[in-house]
Design a protein around this motif. Structure first.
Motif, PDB file in Angstrom:
ATOM      1  N   LYS A 376      44.080 -12.848  57.927  1.00 19.44           N
ATOM      2  CA  LYS A 376      44.715 -13.686  56.906  1.00 19.44           C
ATOM      3  C   LYS A 376      44.963 -12.942  55.595  1.00 19.44           C
ATOM      4  O   LYS A 376      45.741 -13.394  54.763  1.00 19.44           O
ATOM      5  N   SER A 377      44.298 -11.816  55.417  1.00 26.76           N
ATOM      6  CA  SER A 377      44.327 -11.140  54.119  1.00 26.76           C
ATOM      7  C   SER A 377      45.534 -10.224  53.979  1.00 26.76           C
ATOM      8  O   SER A 377      45.688  -9.258  54.721  1.00 26.76           O
ATOM      9  N   ARG A 378      46.379 -10.507  53.013  1.00 27.53           N
ATOM     10  CA  ARG A 378      47.516  -9.629  52.727  1.00 27.53           C
ATOM     11  C   ARG A 378      47.039  -8.340  52.070  1.00 27.53           C
ATOM     12  O   ARG A 378      47.642  -7.289  52.248  1.00 27.53           O
ATOM     13  N   ILE A 379      45.959  -8.423  51.319  1.00 22.80           N
ATOM     14  CA  ILE A 379      45.432  -7.239  50.634  1.00 22.80           C
ATOM     15  C   ILE A 379      44.977  -6.195  51.642  1.00 22.80           C
ATOM     16  O   ILE A 379      45.254  -5.005  51.496  1.00 22.80           O
ATOM     17  N   LEU A 380      44.281  -6.621  52.708  1.00 21.09           N
ATOM     18  CA  LEU A 380      43.751  -5.675  53.681  1.00 21.09           C
ATOM     19  C   LEU A 380      44.846  -5.107  54.570  1.00 21.09           C
ATOM     20  O   LEU A 380      44.702  -4.015  55.111  1.00 21.09           O
ATOM     21  N   HIS A 381      45.965  -5.829  54.715  1.00 20.49           N
ATOM     22  CA  HIS A 381      47.056  -5.323  55.540  1.00 20.49           C
ATOM     23  C   HIS A 381      47.910  -4.315  54.798  1.00 20.49           C
ATOM     24  O   HIS A 381      48.525  -3.454  55.421  1.00 20.49           O
ATOM     25  N   GLY A 382      47.949  -4.381  53.494  1.00 15.11           N
ATOM     26  CA  GLY A 382      48.729  -3.418  52.728  1.00 15.11           C
ATOM     27  C   GLY A 382      50.177  -3.441  53.108  1.00 15.11           C
ATOM     28  O   GLY A 382      50.840  -4.479  53.099  1.00 15.11           O
ATOM     29  N   ARG A 383      50.716  -2.268  53.513  1.00 20.41           N
ATOM     30  CA  ARG A 383      52.146  -2.179  53.839  1.00 20.41           C
ATOM     31  C   ARG A 383      52.500  -2.936  55.107  1.00 20.41           C
ATOM     32  O   ARG A 383      53.661  -3.083  55.441  1.00 20.41           O
ATOM     33  N   MET A 384      51.457  -3.426  55.851  1.00 20.68           N
ATOM     34  CA  MET A 384      51.723  -4.205  57.058  1.00 20.68           C
ATOM     35  C   MET A 384      51.647  -5.702  56.776  1.00 20.68           C
ATOM     36  O   MET A 384      51.587  -6.512  57.681  1.00 20.68           O
ATOM     37  N   GLU A 385      51.649  -6.085  55.495  1.00 23.33           N
ATOM     38  CA  GLU A 385      51.419  -7.488  55.159  1.00 23.33           C
ATOM     39  C   GLU A 385      52.530  -8.401  55.655  1.00 23.33           C
ATOM     40  O   GLU A 385      52.336  -9.597  55.799  1.00 23.33           O
ATOM     41  N   LYS A 386      53.705  -7.858  55.983  1.00 21.29           N
ATOM     42  CA  LYS A 386      54.793  -8.689  56.484  1.00 21.29           C
ATOM     43  C   LYS A 386      54.686  -8.944  57.982  1.00 21.29           C
ATOM     44  O   LYS A 386      55.502  -9.660  58.554  1.00 21.29           O
ATOM     45  N   ARG A 387      53.703  -8.367  58.611  1.00 20.20           N
ATOM     46  CA  ARG A 387      53.500  -8.528  60.037  1.00 20.20           C
ATOM     47  C   ARG A 387      53.286 -10.016  60.358  1.00 20.20           C
ATOM     48  O   ARG A 387      52.472 -10.685  59.739  1.00 20.20           O
ATOM     49  N   THR A 388      53.997 -10.516  61.330  1.00 23.87           N
ATOM     50  CA  THR A 388      53.921 -11.938  61.641  1.00 23.87           C
ATOM     51  C   THR A 388      52.985 -12.235  62.800  1.00 23.87           C
ATOM     52  O   THR A 388      52.605 -13.369  63.022  1.00 23.87           O
ATOM     53  N   THR A 389      52.636 -11.220  63.578  1.00 23.77           N
ATOM     54  CA  THR A 389      51.697 -11.408  64.674  1.00 23.77           C
ATOM     55  C   THR A 389      50.573 -10.413  64.534  1.00 23.77           C
ATOM     56  O   THR A 389      50.702  -9.385  63.890  1.00 23.77           O
ATOM     57  N   GLY A 390      49.472 -10.727  65.134  1.00 27.72           N
ATOM     58  CA  GLY A 390      48.331  -9.826  65.075  1.00 27.72           C
ATOM     59  C   GLY A 390      47.439 -10.065  66.255  1.00 27.72           C
ATOM     60  O   GLY A 390      47.754 -10.870  67.135  1.00 27.72           O
ATOM     61  N   PRO A 391      46.315  -9.361  66.302  1.00 30.03           N
ATOM     62  CA  PRO A 391      45.385  -9.589  67.397  1.00 30.03           C
ATOM     63  C   PRO A 391      44.983 -11.062  67.458  1.00 30.03           C
ATOM     64  O   PRO A 391      44.646 -11.665  66.449  1.00 30.03           O
ATOM     65  N   GLU A 392      45.035 -11.644  68.618  1.00 30.09           N
ATOM     66  CA  GLU A 392      44.765 -13.069  68.778  1.00 30.09           C
ATOM     67  C   GLU A 392      43.264 -13.315  68.906  1.00 30.09           C
ATOM     68  O   GLU A 392      42.613 -12.777  69.793  1.00 30.09           O
TER      69      GLU A 392
END
Length: 412
Positions: A376-392
């Motif tokens: 849920k954290s945009r801060i931890l994703h950094g440049r990947m914060e626009k990613r819409t899917t992730g590990p389920e």
């Protein structure tokens, strides 16, 4: 020109590097004084002459030949080197389990056994590095390019494998001799991602062993993230850098020497996995040591005192690592001293000797809850914060210890 004594040669190259490694089988009559696998397999590393000068290659061979006599099972042994007009070749003992970077692509259930194995293997690497650092009493010997790709894995039944430091000399192992006060060494290069902050300008004087320690600290942090979150968590961490080659250090003094994203991840781990419901006090203690003692700037003053002390020692004794007294450092307005390899090994020894119940792993919701915050954290994703899917994150009622960090199934 006589033919090489290979009775088998794999033409498949490792495309991840300009220095390609091939698996080969060498005739047993041409190997003396080396313990090889039963089938006499070796690793042949090929380096294009356009990438490495003859001078650099000769210096690397000299360093490798010296490192060959370091008695340590967790160092991959160098056998011999040769060259052709087009390529330089280095032959090493074969490690059959790939490298640490490849291990991190696999998913392993977070458990007491996994954490024990990981810390023991990190400690083994540190012990090997200590022997390398202290081997030559006439100067300084250090690796210069520690990274997961240069940590090989030797497998054994029922075990994830034993880690070994490799690539000591492929244009990046350095020997500094101090006999006449002249440094016979190649400029420090190393992989940009694992360079220390004193290498901001690609070259710096100071404590070269401290370069290895910083690189080791970076790998330990990545190792901890992989243990807790598996390959998907490590992918998100790597994606938080705005550039894949970006080093761990930054320029914002508000975060110390670290990049914003690295500081954010360390803070996240401390507040979640290692918070009130601590999933692993052993990993928490290791992370605290890495953050406060290794991933710090190093003024390099230990190097000069260490070298002066080395000249005074008996040639049969390993160099003794010295530190500047705290009061002297304060008076001289010096920055914090980075831990040396003996400090790191003392920390590992203290952690591994702890017999308290649930010290290494405490089953509970901390890792699962922490992982959900990562997603849920945009801060931890950094440049990947626009990613819409992730590990389920699995929603069935299995215990967190049996489903984490194996969360690698992505949404289709």
């Amino acid at each position: 020109m006589c033919p090489l004594p290979f009775i088998g040669y794999n033409d498949t190259q490792d495309g991840e590097s300009s220095a390609h490694a091939r698996k080969a089988c060498i005739h047993r009559n041409h190997i003396k004084d080396f313990q090889l696998n039963e089938d006499f397999t070796v690793a042949v590393k090929e380096i294009d002459v356009r990438d490495v000068s003859d001078k650099t290659y000769r210096a690397a061979i000299g360093a490798l030949e010296l490192a060959r006599w370091v008695e340590e099972d967790h160092l991959v042994k160098f056998i011999v080197g040769f060259k052709t007009p087009e390529r330089h070749y280095l032959i090493f003992q074969w490690a059959d389990g790939g490298n640490l970077f490849q291990i991190w692509k696999s998913s392993q259930r977070c458990s007491n056994q996994l954490i024990h194995w990981a810390i023991e293997q990190m400690e083994s690497i540190a012990r090997g590095l200590e022997k390398l650092h202290n081997f030559d009493p006439s100067g300084i010997f250090y690796h210069g390019d520690l990274k997961p790709e240069n940590v090989f894995v030797s497998t054994r039944p029922g075990h994830l494998g034993d880690l070994q430091i490799a690539d000591m000399g492929s244009a990046r192992a350095y020997l500094t001799r101090m006999g006449l006060g002249e440094a016979e060494t190649m400029p420090f290069a190393g992989t940009i991602r694992y360079r220390p902050p004193e290498m901001k300008n690609s070259h710096a004087d100071g404590n070269p062993r401290g370069h290895d320690i910083w690189s080791m600290g970076c790998m330990i942090l990545e190792f901890i993230i992989w243990i807790l979150y598996g390959p998907d968590g490590l992918e998100i961490f790597n994606g938080s850098f705005d550039n894949a080659a970006r080093p761990f250090f930054g320029v914002d003094r508000g975060h110390g020497p670290l990049q914003h994203n690295v500081s954010n991840w360390i803070r996240h781990l401390r507040e979640t996995c290692f918070g009130d419901d601590c999933a692993s006090r052993a990993l928490r203690d290791l992370l605290d040591f890495v953050h406060t003692k290794i991933l710090v700037e190093d003024d390099g003053i230990e190097n000069n005192k260490q070298l002066a002390n080395t000249r005074r020692q008996n040639s049969l004794s390993p160099p003794r690592l010295l530190s500047t007294p705290t009061t002297t450092r304060k008076n001289l307005r010096l920055r914090q001293r980075r831990a040396d390899i003996s400090d790191l090994n003392e920390a590992f020894e203290q952690i591994l000797s702890n017999k308290e119940a649930d010290y290494f792993y405490c089953e509970g919701p901390a890792i699962k809850d922490s992982w959900e915050l990562v997603l849920k954290s945009r801060i931890l994703h950094g440049r990947m914060e626009k990613r819409t899917t992730g590990p389920e994150v699995p929603t069935h009622s299995s215990s967190p210890s049996t489903i984490l960090p194996i969360l690698a199934q992505r949404k289709q």
